[in-house]
Design an enzyme around this catalytic site. Structure first.
Site, mmCIF file in Angstrom:
data_model
loop_
_atom_site.group_PDB
_atom_site.id
_atom_site.type_symbol
_atom_site.label_atom_id
_atom_site.label_comp_id
_atom_site.label_asym_id
_atom_site.label_seq_id
_atom_site.Cartn_x
_atom_site.Cartn_y
_atom_site.Cartn_z
ATOM 1 N N TYR A 1 -15.833 -7.976 4.139
ATOM 2 C CA TYR A 1 -16.066 -6.627 3.624
ATOM 3 C C TYR A 1 -16.201 -5.563 4.656
ATOM 4 O O TYR A 1 -16.073 -4.478 4.837
ATOM 5 C CB TYR A 1 -17.778 -6.078 3.912
ATOM 6 C CG TYR A 1 -18.709 -6.264 4.708
ATOM 7 C CD1 TYR A 1 -18.980 -6.299 6.086
ATOM 8 C CD2 TYR A 1 -19.632 -8.259 4.640
ATOM 9 C CE1 TYR A 1 -19.685 -6.710 7.050
ATOM 10 C CE2 TYR A 1 -20.703 -8.286 5.520
ATOM 11 C CZ TYR A 1 -20.423 -7.223 6.863
ATOM 12 O OH TYR A 1 -21.429 -8.134 7.680
ATOM 13 N N ARG B 1 -21.335 -4.978 16.125
ATOM 14 C CA ARG B 1 -21.636 -6.075 16.076
ATOM 15 C C ARG B 1 -19.749 -7.135 15.962
ATOM 16 O O ARG B 1 -19.759 -6.802 14.051
ATOM 17 C CB ARG B 1 -21.959 -6.079 15.043
ATOM 18 C CG ARG B 1 -23.403 -7.875 15.140
ATOM 19 C CD ARG B 1 -23.133 -7.668 13.374
ATOM 20 N NE ARG B 1 -21.971 -7.668 12.507
ATOM 21 C CZ ARG B 1 -22.227 -7.699 11.312
ATOM 22 N NH1 ARG B 1 -23.443 -6.727 10.794
ATOM 23 N NH2 ARG B 1 -21.539 -8.080 9.769
ATOM 24 N N HIS C 1 -23.789 -11.009 11.291
ATOM 25 C CA HIS C 1 -24.452 -10.330 10.827
ATOM 26 C C HIS C 1 -25.817 -11.034 11.573
ATOM 27 O O HIS C 1 -26.485 -11.495 11.685
ATOM 28 C CB HIS C 1 -25.259 -9.930 10.155
ATOM 29 C CG HIS C 1 -26.863 -9.109 9.492
ATOM 30 N ND1 HIS C 1 -27.229 -8.594 10.620
ATOM 31 C CD2 HIS C 1 -27.671 -10.180 8.835
ATOM 32 C CE1 HIS C 1 -28.024 -7.993 9.833
ATOM 33 N NE2 HIS C 1 -28.778 -9.420 8.897
#
Length: 365
Positions: A270, A257, A261
């Site tokens: 992160y 990805r 998200h």
């Protein structure tokens, strides 16, 4: 061919565009011509453009949210193009590339994210259920539909799309129990994009995700999810197995990805930039372009055709999104139940009175 004897990660196109041989898989895509590969190249370019345009619409306040699929185009296109029109898709909220392949109208693709409808399209018109936001729930729906196909005596297949994070949900595991127990004609297609929001896949799975399925009695494959040809081959194998009465198959498409998200997420908090750089080198579109170039099929004519198609789709998507009218408030009660329901009618009456109270207040003032 025994699925348990397949390679650890099946790859038919290397990141540099080299066509690699893979015994047991090559025969499943021998019929794919350069012209068809060019069509898949167009699919991926267009889907990425849809993603880019929808993200821009969200940033401009025209959509409430958008779940990007940047980097996962090959996994979605390769699998979706292997399906028959009479197969049925059950997806999560990120399979907009699959929706494109199934023929979902661009305006319908925007309705839920614009906040004007509870669902965007008629599932029976395109053979695809509207997206499931509840993580993993669609695997149960797919298994149930597949059992229905089995009872009807058809060779239709259901396919469930979900991410690596969903495999920790009870619904996914329960669906695999039922599918294995009754040899349901269903394909479990996991797009392992390495991150379940902010949690890396290694935190929840100490072994390959595809290793879980054999414990349920379901054969599995682990393919390079950025390789559209490998994904197509694996999906065709799984579909053939289901149609011939062999039951379910689990596919782990290893991809990445590259974006957030959803548009409400900031992956920089992160995820290290160095990791993203490594996966950019494995981009699914650039590798197919490299293969086409090696074969002399990446012509100026193809590039022009693809660019014009992507531009047209982006225009239609934006125009369709901006043209969606605000719904009448009372339509929130539509399609809640198949038959009239006294409780719902009572709520509807109360809500109508609530809305009318604002009109009365305005008249008095």
């Amino acid at each position: 061919m025994h699925l348990s004897q397949l390679e650890d990660v099946v790859q038919l196109i290397s990141p540099s565009g080299e066509r690699r041989a893979s015994p047991g898989f090559d025969s499943w895509v021998d019929d794919v011509s350069d012209e068809q590969l060019a069509d898949r190249y167009e699919d991926m370019i267009v889907v990425r453009r849809i993603d880019t345009e929808a993200t821009a619409l969200q940033r401009q306040g025209e959509l409430g949210l958008w779940p990007p699929l940047l980097g996962q185009e090959a996994a979605q296109i390769g699998s979706a193009r292997a399906l028959r029109p009479d197969d049925f898709v059950f997806s999560s909220y990120r399979e907009n590339g699959v929706a494109y392949c199934r023929g979902v109208n661009f305006t319908d693709l925007m309705r839920v994210w614009r906040g004007t409808a509870a669902s965007g399209w008629n599932p029976y018109e395109v053979g695809m259920a509207t997206p499931a936001v509840i993580i993993g729930a669609q695997t149960l729906h797919a298994t149930g539909y597949a059992l229905g196909c089995q009872f009807d005596g058809t060779d239709n297949v259901a396919i469930a799309y979900f991410g690596d994070g969903a495999t920790s949900q009870g619904d996914v595991n329960e669906a695999m129990v039922f599918a294995a127990s009754f040899s349901a004609p269903v394909v479990f297609f996991c797009q392992n994009n390495q991150w379940a929001i902010s949690e890396p896949v290694g935190l929840q799975s100490k072994r390959h995700i595809s290793d879980r399925a054999p414990g349920f009695g379901i054969p599995s494959m682990r393919v390079d999810g950025n390789d559209v040809l490998a994904v197509m081959a694996a999906t065709r194998i799984a579909l053939d197995r289901a149609r011939s009465g062999g039951g379910p198959t689990f596919i782990e498409a290893v991809t990445y990805r590259m974006g957030p998200h959803t548009t409400s997420d900031d992956p920089k908090r992160y995820r290290p930039e160095s990791e993203l750089d490594q996966w950019r080198a494995k981009d699914p579109i650039s590798r197919l372009a490299a293969l086409l170039e090696r074969r002399g099929a990446l012509t100026d004519e193809l590039e022009s055709r693809v660019r014009n198609r992507a531009d047209a789709v982006a225009r239609d998507l934006r125009a369709g999104c901006l043209s969606i009218p605000a719904p009448d408030p009372m339509t929130v009660f539509d399609h809640v139940f198949a038959e009239p329901h006294s409780g719902l009618e009572r709520q509807k009456s109360q809500y109508a009175a609530y809305l009318a109270s604002f009109e009365n207040t305005g008249a008095e003032s």
